[in-house]
Design an enzyme around this catalytic site. Structure first.
Site, PDB file in Angstrom:
ATOM      1  N   ILE A   1      34.555 -27.355   7.521  1.00  0.00           N
ATOM      2  CA  ILE A   1      33.802 -28.468   8.110  1.00  0.00           C
ATOM      3  C   ILE A   1      34.343 -29.771   7.538  1.00  0.00           C
ATOM      4  O   ILE A   1      34.324 -29.993   6.326  1.00  0.00           O
ATOM      5  CB  ILE A   1      32.298 -28.326   7.808  1.00  0.00           C
ATOM      6  CG1 ILE A   1      31.772 -27.022   8.405  1.00  0.00           C
ATOM      7  CG2 ILE A   1      31.525 -29.521   8.362  1.00  0.00           C
ATOM      8  CD1 ILE A   1      30.334 -26.717   8.043  1.00  0.00           C
TER       9      ILE A   1
ATOM     10  N   LEU B   1      21.592 -15.995  -0.586  1.00  0.00           N
ATOM     11  CA  LEU B   1      23.041 -16.113  -0.465  1.00  0.00           C
ATOM     12  C   LEU B   1      23.666 -17.003  -1.535  1.00  0.00           C
ATOM     13  O   LEU B   1      24.736 -16.694  -2.080  1.00  0.00           O
ATOM     14  CB  LEU B   1      23.396 -16.645   0.930  1.00  0.00           C
ATOM     15  CG  LEU B   1      24.878 -16.918   1.197  1.00  0.00           C
ATOM     16  CD1 LEU B   1      25.671 -15.628   1.184  1.00  0.00           C
ATOM     17  CD2 LEU B   1      25.058 -17.652   2.518  1.00  0.00           C
ATOM     18  N   ASN B   2      23.005 -18.128  -1.852  1.00  0.00           N
ATOM     19  CA  ASN B   2      23.615 -19.095  -2.772  1.00  0.00           C
ATOM     20  C   ASN B   2      23.556 -18.662  -4.231  1.00  0.00           C
ATOM     21  O   ASN B   2      24.165 -19.303  -5.086  1.00  0.00           O
ATOM     22  CB  ASN B   2      22.969 -20.465  -2.609  1.00  0.00           C
ATOM     23  CG  ASN B   2      23.431 -21.157  -1.350  1.00  0.00           C
ATOM     24  OD1 ASN B   2      24.287 -20.651  -0.638  1.00  0.00           O
ATOM     25  ND2 ASN B   2      22.865 -22.311  -1.055  1.00  0.00           N
ATOM     26  N   TYR B   3      22.801 -17.599  -4.534  1.00  0.00           N
ATOM     27  CA  TYR B   3      22.872 -16.999  -5.873  1.00  0.00           C
ATOM     28  C   TYR B   3      23.776 -15.765  -5.754  1.00  0.00           C
ATOM     29  O   TYR B   3      23.341 -14.637  -5.875  1.00  0.00           O
ATOM     30  CB  TYR B   3      21.487 -16.585  -6.373  1.00  0.00           C
ATOM     31  CG  TYR B   3      20.487 -17.701  -6.512  1.00  0.00           C
ATOM     32  CD1 TYR B   3      20.892 -19.034  -6.626  1.00  0.00           C
ATOM     33  CD2 TYR B   3      19.120 -17.433  -6.531  1.00  0.00           C
ATOM     34  CE1 TYR B   3      19.959 -20.051  -6.761  1.00  0.00           C
ATOM     35  CE2 TYR B   3      18.181 -18.455  -6.673  1.00  0.00           C
ATOM     36  CZ  TYR B   3      18.612 -19.755  -6.772  1.00  0.00           C
ATOM     37  OH  TYR B   3      17.687 -20.753  -6.903  1.00  0.00           O
TER      38      TYR B   3
END
Length: 301
Positions: free
Chosen positions: A19, A246-248
């Site tokens: 992105i 997800l972010n851990y």
């Protein structure tokens, strides 16, 4: 890019491209908001009062007005003790906050001296444990400390964890020693108003809070004790699947081996949204150029 691709990049992980630019829609906040911090230091063998408080936190934290957020963080300190910190933020002034808390969560014992009124941007300093009076300019010169390796795991909680289990949890944390931290982040509020398929992130209505297990250690053998703590918590968290954030990022729950094991961690992170993410991946990146250990795989050609 198409509706499906746009849906996938807003929470589907680093699987769909790079992105280069984006637009965000801002929301309004009051000119004055309130940050607060309540600390409790409990030694082994004197945990009944804090257990009652944490149990009550579980009962009320997802039902408070949606402009109140109270994070619970537990860290093992020296002399076999645990520090419990209740970090909070309210989108309003402290006198209104105190009135609400006295009615809905008096057990915390929040007082005026625990509160700091400021602009919203200034509260980011307090969340980062900066002392009152720190310049906002310091946000431009932050350094990331990467000298301490750590292991992270996560869980979602739907029903309150029983008091007896909490008591055993404190004992296991103390046994693990300094470096063991747990962070419990509440859900509810606005989260309950968003469909679990609105974005790839599915953990919305019905969840009380998210657990982050965080263990700082340079001894890889000690990581096994964190895994045992995670196993101990299994009966008291989400089931079928046991969900994860997800972010851990936690490679223990599965890695991507040519897509063979992806449905295991895919269900934990994305639930029913995983199948749609796979379809999007197959369409926009069929050769799987954008990949990592837990990326979304394309369907076999």
């Amino acid at each position: 890019m198409g509706e499906d691709h746009f849906w996938a990049i807003r929470g589907g992980g680093a699987s769909f491209g790079v992105i280069l630019s984006w637009k965000i829609k801002l929301v309004s906040v009051p000119e004055v908001v309130t940050f607060f911090l309540v600390k409790k230091l409990i030694k082994q063998g004197a945990t009944t009062s804090i257990t009652d408080l944490v149990y009550r936190w579980q009962q009320v934290v997802d039902t408070l007005p949606q402009d109140i957020f109270i994070r619970l963080e537990m860290s093992v300190e020296k002399n076999e003790s645990i520090q419990f910190q209740f970090f909070g933020q309210y989108l309003g002034q402290s006198y209104t906050l105190l009135s609400i808390m006295n009615q809905q969560f008096p057990e915390l014992g929040l007082q005026q001296k625990d509160c700091i009124e400021s602009s919203w941007i200034e509260t980011t300093l307090y969340w980062d444990n900066k002392p009152k009076g720190t310049s906002l300019g310091s946000l431009l010169y932050r350094m990331v400390n990467q000298s301490f390796p750590f292991k992270v795991k996560s869980d979602y909680v739907i029903t309150p964890i029983p008091k007896a289990v909490l008591e055993e949890l404190w004992k296991k944390m103390i046994k693990m020693g300094i470096g063991m931290i747990m962070q419990w982040n509440p859900y509810g509020g606005r989260m309950n108003q968003i469909s679990e398929s609105e974005t790839p992130f599915p953990h919305r209505s019905g969840y009380k809070f998210l657990i982050q297990y965080w263990y700082y250690t340079q001894d890889n053998s000690k990581v096994e004790s964190l895994r045992k703590l995670y196993d101990f918590m299994a009966p008291h968290v989400s089931q079928s699947p046991r969900e994860a954030f997800l972010n851990y990022r936690d490679l223990d729950i599965g890695t991507n081996q040519n897509g063979a094991n992806s449905s295991i961690f895919g269900a934990k992170y994305f639930k029913g949204n995983f199948e749609r993410l796979v379809r999007v991946k197959t369409k926009v990146d069929p050769d799987n150029f954008f990949r990592n250990e837990q990326s979304i795989p394309p369907l076999p050609k």
